[in-house]
Scaffold this active site. Structure first.
Site, PDB file in Angstrom:
ATOM      1  N   ASP A 232     -42.326   8.692  34.410  1.00  0.00           N
ATOM      2  CA  ASP A 232     -42.693   9.562  33.304  1.00  0.00           C
ATOM      3  C   ASP A 232     -44.221   9.530  33.204  1.00  0.00           C
ATOM      4  OD1 ASP A 232     -41.098  10.205  30.104  1.00  0.00           O
ATOM      5  OD2 ASP A 232     -42.741  11.198  31.127  1.00  0.00           O
TER       6      ASP A 232
HETATM    7  C1  GLC Z   1     -43.441  13.574  28.906  1.00  0.00           C
HETATM    8  C2  GLC Z   1     -41.964  13.370  28.688  1.00  0.00           C
HETATM    9  C3  GLC Z   1     -41.106  13.799  29.835  1.00  0.00           C
HETATM   10  C4  GLC Z   1     -41.761  14.973  30.540  1.00  0.00           C
HETATM   11  C5  GLC Z   1     -43.038  14.448  31.168  1.00  0.00           C
HETATM   12  C6  GLC Z   1     -43.825  15.562  31.879  1.00  0.00           C
HETATM   13  O1  GLC Z   1     -44.173  12.509  28.377  1.00  0.00           O
HETATM   14  O2  GLC Z   1     -41.547  12.054  28.309  1.00  0.00           O
HETATM   15  O3  GLC Z   1     -39.819  14.131  29.304  1.00  0.00           O
HETATM   16  O4  GLC Z   1     -40.900  15.495  31.519  1.00  0.00           O
HETATM   17  O5  GLC Z   1     -43.900  13.834  30.216  1.00  0.00           O
HETATM   18  O6  GLC Z   1     -44.325  16.469  30.952  1.00  0.00           O
END
Ligand code: GLC
Length: 752
Positions: A264
């Site tokens: 993430d």
């Molecule tokens: C965010 C979210 C995740 C998302 C990622 C990319 O922090 O936790 O769900 O897909 O970053 O944007």
């Protein structure tokens, strides 16, 4: 490209080029001319590394994707195309209801269909990977990301996860570019943060993790998802992103997942903040050892993998495996043959918000809203006759005052529809005018969505959004204007709810009441209006006891998407019969959190009546939810007969059949989500008071009776026992076929 050619390509790469494939940068790094912007410095990427990154985040739109891809390839030595990944959670330009709403449909096929449509629009916009579905099980409405989840039940979340992966990936790997790679997230158990506070500690037994939280991720893997995203949280004290047991032993060895693992956002660097690594170099080692392939938006892999290799702390074999998994994904997407795969402005124009997609969005919104109250309507005027009809559906020609912050508000897409345009949203007011005629509809906001007491950073947020808080006199004027409209109308439709900014990532709340002056508005309109229908917007369960008491009808519509207004009007006027059933338990108080139906019984189970304090109960509130999981009303009425079993003794190899007759005693055809719950009365570990094990959507004409049959097989009774073996145990079971989880068990059988 054949596998051997991929291997040759891999062997031809320099170390920097290999490491580059493992790095994802935010979209703004690669502008349309392909120059890296300031973010490169922020991430500490060398110019050479930045030129070789393997993927980018949230760059979409056919024209922009083609320009960035072209510029990237012109400067690339190896000509490996860039992978375009994006958060396309519940719709691209045609936005569907939020997943928590979709979970109320009890219709996995619906979710598969809308993910197919989402994929078609996204492929035309040049997207290759979507960071969806989010399959985190949720039990705590204080957590803002409930909106992205399909709810609190492991069985339904597993069905939905598989359906969404199949929908997104339909056509993937075939000759004609179709389908997006689906990235299931957030692995694992991100939906169980202590206190419902985002990014907070997750700590539970391995048994609970495997029994209740892991099934939906495994369903996504078994459905063939191409990617998995690590979660921000710890699992048993080790952050997922550096958790080798989770990412390798469970995900790859036990489950056989051989796709790509991405972190993430910035999660590798966060291993240092967690205290799981001394520095980013150690964090990079931990992540690589855990089996993480792509570093999302940090410089950890970029800046330390080479050093770690030289020091022998990781071996090149690990690196090559990670790079090969990414090359295979790009190959499956057909990017080597066509780096611009599907990106097509004409297709965008043809598909975005086309009639067919809007129709599906409208159907999905109808099937996911939940009718929570629909009382016999008694006019408030003295001497009014006691009406036999229910408050809803409304009668054509009635004069409507649609009041509230969501009355004429296009903010119906929720927090995670970043590629949708709220300008495309049909507001409730506009939809009601279409159905009832402009002359029969008046409207006023009545109050703002929220006030500074509800949102600590509100002044900052409003400054960002260029909006101004109402003055005291404006608040008073608007409240009085709303009261007047309510008094002049036959029905006040109150469009209320939490603000979009209150939900989603980072949207943790300690208070689940309606924000701002909305309760005050409801109380004052209640005093003036003949009939009050509350239409509730939002991305999580709220505390609705007073709302339920003061409304004649209460319709939970969540964030219903682009066609939400039309769908709500369809239901309010009876063109559609609401069939949604709750995907999450609705609390009486926020203090009940976490709240879920499949809880354990305890040694002092409280039956809800005994006036004795020494039971597992609150002294100031019922244990039970205000509205239970699986609950919802319809315009038809379904009567359930007692269940009959094919036998009261079940042998492992011979399934049991459970039957019930469902009769529609109402005067409107409808669809009933008939639910099968089973309780394992005793086991080597305690078992939930009930577990959903089957659902059938049964359509019934007025007056029609249908016999619904469920087959219980031994595998449905398995669980992780005292020895952590996944198997069923002989003994007594109870079963019910019911309209929701709050009903009582009806019959028993013995598993031999
Ligand atoms: C965010 C979210 C995740 C998302 C990622 C990319 O922090 O936790 O769900 O897909 O970053 O944007």
């Amino acid at each position: 490209m054949q596998e051997n050619k991929l291997q040759e390509l891999l062997d031809s790469l320099s170390l920097t080029e290999k490491i580059g494939q493992l790095v994802q940068v935010p979209g703004e790094v690669l502008n349309a001319e392909g120059q890296e912007l300031g973010v490169r410095e922020d991430l500490g990427l060398s110019e050479e590394l930045a030129r070789n990154v393997g993927s980018t985040l949230n760059v979409v739109g056919a024209q922009r994707v083609k320009a960035v891809q072209k510029a990237y390839l012109e400067r690339s030595r190896h000509k490996i195309p860039l992978l375009f990944m994006a958060d396309i959670i519940y719709g691209f330009r045609t936005v569907f209801p939020i997943p928590l709403a979709l979970g109320c449909s009890f219709d996995p096929q619906l979710l598969e269909r809308l993910c197919e449509v989402t994929s078609e629009e996204s492929v035309a916009a040049g997207a290759h990977v979507t960071f969806s579905p989010m399959v985190d099980l949720v039990r705590d409405a204080r957590w803002g990301r409930c909106l992205e989840s399909t709810g609190e039940d492991p069985y339904m979340n597993s069905l939905y996860a598989a359906a969404m992966v199949k929908g997104f990936q339909k056509g993937l790997g075939e000759a004609k570019p179709a389908g997006m790679a689906s990235c299931v997230k957030h692995f694992a158990a991100y939906g169980a943060p202590e206190g419902g506070r985002d990014y907070n500690t997750v700590d539970m037994s391995e048994r609970r993790l495997r029994q209740e939280y892991l099934p939906s991720y495994k369903a996504g893997v078994d459905a063939g998802c191409e990617m998995i995203m690590t979660s921000f949280n710890t699992v048993d004290g080790i952050p997922s992103t550096g958790n080798k047991w989770l990412m390798n032993d469970v995900l790859r060895e036990e489950w056989g997942f051989d796709g790509v693992v991405i972190t993430d956002y910035a999660a590798i660097a966060e291993l240092v903040l967690h205290g799981a690594a001394e520095d980013q170099k150690e964090a990079a080692r931990l992540a690589m050892e855990a089996g993480v392939d792509i570093d999302m938006c940090t410089g950890c892999y970029a800046n330390y993998l080479e050093e770690l290799l030289k020091e022998g702390k990781i071996d090149e074999g690990m690196l090559d495996k990670a790079v090969m998994r990414i090359l295979r994904l790009k190959n499956k997407l057909g990017l080597f043959e066509d780096p611009y795969r599907g990106a097509d402005e004409a297709e965008e124009a043809r598909l975005f918000l086309c009639e067919e997609n809007r129709r599906l969005a409208r159907e999905a919104a109808v099937k996911t809203m939940v009718l929570l109250e629909n009382k016999q309507w008694m006019p408030r005027s003295a001497g009014g006759t006691y009406a036999q009809e229910k408050t809803l559906p409304l009668k054509k020609g009635c004069r409507i005052a649609v009041i509230g912050p969501y009355a004429d508000n296009q903010d119906a897409l929720g927090m995670w529809a970043i590629h949708g345009n709220k300008e495309n949203v049909v507001t409730l007011k506009a939809a009601l005018e279409e159905v009832a005629g402009k002359e029969n509809v008046t409207s006023a906001p009545g109050c703002e969505t929220l006030l500074e007491k509800d949102y600590r950073d509100l002044p900052f947020m409003m400054e960002q959004m260029g909006t101004q808080a109402w003055s005291t006199e404006k608040r008073q004027q608007e409240m009085e204007r709303a009261e007047k409209l309510a008094q002049q109308a036959d029905v006040a439709v109150l469009a209320l709810g939490e603000a979009v900014v209150q939900g989603g990532e980072g949207g943790s709340r300690t208070c689940l009441d309606l924000p701002g002056d909305q309760l005050e508005l409801l109380r004052r309109v209640r005093e003036k209006a003949a009939k009050v229908v509350v239409v509730l917007f939002g991305g999580r369960p709220l505390v609705l006891d007073e709302v339920g008491r003061l409304s004649d009808a209460l319709l939970e519509v969540w964030f219903p998407g682009t066609e939400g207004g039309h769908a709500i009007a369809d239901v309010l006027f009876g063109k559609e019969n609401p069939s949604g059933r709750l995907s999450m338990s609705m609390p009486r108080r926020v203090g009940q959190m976490p709240l879920y139906y499949n809880h354990f019984r305890t040694g002092r189970p409280y039956d809800g009546t005994t006036p004795n304090r020494f039971f597992s109960r609150y002294t100031d509130c019922d244990n039970e939810p205000l509205y239970p999981y699986g609950y919802g009303l319809s315009y038809h009425r379904a009567e359930y007969s007692p269940v009959t079993l094919s036998s009261h003794i079940m042998h492992r190899e011979s399934p049991l059949t459970v039957k019930a007759d469902i009769t529609n005693t109402g005067d409107m055809a409808g669809v009933e989500a008939v639910q099968l719950y089973i309780r394992d009365v005793a086991g080597s570990v305690v078992r939930p008071v009930k577990e959903l094990k089957g659902v059938q959507l049964v359509s019934l004409e007025a007056g029609e009776t249908k016999t619904v049959e469920f087959v219980i097989t031994e595998d449905m009774l398995r669980f992780y026992g005292k020895d952590m073996e996944y198997r069923s145990e002989a003994g007594k079971f109870q079963v019910m076929v019911a309209p929701h989880s709050g009903c009582e068990m009806q019959a028993e059988f013995i598993l031999e």
